[in-house]
Design an enzyme around this catalytic site. Structure first.
Site, PDB file in Angstrom:
ATOM      1  N   ARG A 238     -11.669 -40.051  93.055  1.00 27.71           N
ATOM      2  CA  ARG A 238     -12.932 -40.052  92.326  1.00 27.71           C
ATOM      3  C   ARG A 238     -12.805 -40.946  91.097  1.00 27.71           C
ATOM      4  NH1 ARG A 238     -15.053 -38.459  96.184  1.00 27.71           N
ATOM      5  NH2 ARG A 238     -16.554 -36.752  96.474  1.00 27.71           N
ATOM      6  N   GLU A 267     -21.395 -45.335  90.981  1.00 32.20           N
ATOM      7  CA  GLU A 267     -21.465 -45.953  92.304  1.00 32.20           C
ATOM      8  C   GLU A 267     -22.906 -46.034  92.769  1.00 32.20           C
ATOM      9  OE1 GLU A 267     -18.850 -43.773  94.910  1.00 32.20           O
ATOM     10  OE2 GLU A 267     -17.039 -44.569  93.936  1.00 32.20           O
ATOM     11  N   HIS A 286     -15.617 -47.389  98.122  1.00 32.17           N
ATOM     12  CA  HIS A 286     -15.558 -45.964  98.489  1.00 32.17           C
ATOM     13  C   HIS A 286     -15.543 -45.801 100.008  1.00 32.17           C
ATOM     14  CE1 HIS A 286     -16.629 -41.689  96.880  1.00 32.17           C
ATOM     15  NE2 HIS A 286     -15.835 -41.631  97.921  1.00 32.17           N
TER      16      HIS A 286
END
Length: 323
Positions: A238, A267, A286
């Site tokens: 994260r 993000e 990601h």
């Protein structure tokens, strides 16, 4: 037949045939809300029983728009984007999918980022294509003989990462994880240490912890300053676990060797994200969790949790427990 509507926020999969197959026995309707649609109005109009989501924020405001809501299911592990406490007050299940096999993919991605940084593959590729040859000795590549891996967080993914790094010749794995039992550490030959000691000792610092109020900016300026000049930093967990500005500054000053970043605090990451301009840094979007296999498992398990909720059962991976 009761009107069973299941909303998918932030659709990002090729199809939702897997979910429809699992929920077909209930004649449930799967309704993806596209990015160009006003989410608040759509939720209010649809009034779903279950919401499936990935990274979308689902807080009090969104919950209150859905008076018939029975469950919120996260495609993945972390639920920091969901107001679990408020959902608990409303007796709305929050569930996740912690076991869709992505520990293999995520640990592979961590190793891939490390190797690319350690061997300076991206910069060498660019230089060779530009006509530079024999310049490798101008950029240091420290030896990793008898290297130490430092894991911040050690659940399924951390354990898989430890296996793979050991194959590369890492002699020792040290771990900072207050929730890791001594028995588990002993079984997997892991040495538990404090975070400051891990940062000071490790040749690779790899993050595998959830984002909570306790772990936010766990790797701050002070901890990053303890790292070796030859160390590599990896984050496939994260973005909020690390102070990105402090990490970028350390990279620009040559205080650590490089960084591999798959996740960001914001993000999609804006183009002015400081890590984008940092030297010997590799970024991805990601996607460490992704493979065709993991996606199918993820969608199926999320749909199975929805089925459980819609049939009056507790979801298997119930996060915000009240009984």
């Amino acid at each position: 037949m009761e009107d069973l509507k299941v909303v998918v926020l932030e659709p990002g999969y090729a199809s939702y045939g897997t979910e429809r197959s699992v929920l077909s026995r209930l004649n449930a309707e799967i309704i993806p809300i596209r990015e160009n649609v006003d989410v608040a109005n759509a939720l209010k109009d649809i009034n779903p029983k279950v919401v499936l989501l990935r990274e979308s924020e689902f807080r009090k405001e969104e919950i209150d728009l859905c008076p018939n809501l029975q469950g919120v299911i996260r495609y993945g592990v972390g639920v920091d984007n969901i107001d679990c406490d408020y959902a608990k007050e409303k007796l709305i299940y929050v569930a996740n999918v912690p076991d869709y096999g992505a520990e293999i993919e995520v640990s592979e991605h961590a190793v891939a980022l490390y190797l690319a940084i350690q061997r300076r593959l991206l910069s060498r590729d660019r230089e060779v294509r530009a006509g530079a040859w024999g310049n490798s000795q101008h950029s240091p590549i420290p030896s990793r003989e008898n290297a130490i891996l430092g894991l911040v967080g050690c659940g399924r993914i951390g354990l898989e990462a430890a296996k793979k790094f050991r194959v590369l010749g890492f002699k020792k794995v040290i771990v900072f994880d207050p929730y890791l039992s001594d028995e588990m550490a002993s079984r997997h030959q892991l040495e538990k240490v404090e975070l400051a000691d891990l940062c000071a000792q490790a040749d690779v610092v790899s993050l595998h912890a959830p984002l909570t109020s306790e772990t936010y900016h766990l790797l701050d300026k002070k901890m990053i300053a303890l790292m070796k000049k030859t160390s590599v930093f990896i984050n496939v967990s994260r973005g909020g676990l690390v102070d990105e500005d402090a990490l970028a500054q350390a990279l620009h000053r040559g205080e650590i060797l490089g960084a591999g970043i798959d996740v960001f605090e914001c993000e999609p990451a804006p183009l002015d994200t400081p890590l984008f301009a940092s030297p010997n840094t590799i970024v991805s979007d990601h996607m460490a969790w992704y493979s065709e296999r993991s996606v199918e498992m993820l969608q199926r398990k999320a749909a199975e949790s929805a089925y459980q909720i819609l049939t009056g059962k507790q979801p298997s991976s119930w996060v915000n427990r009240w009984k």
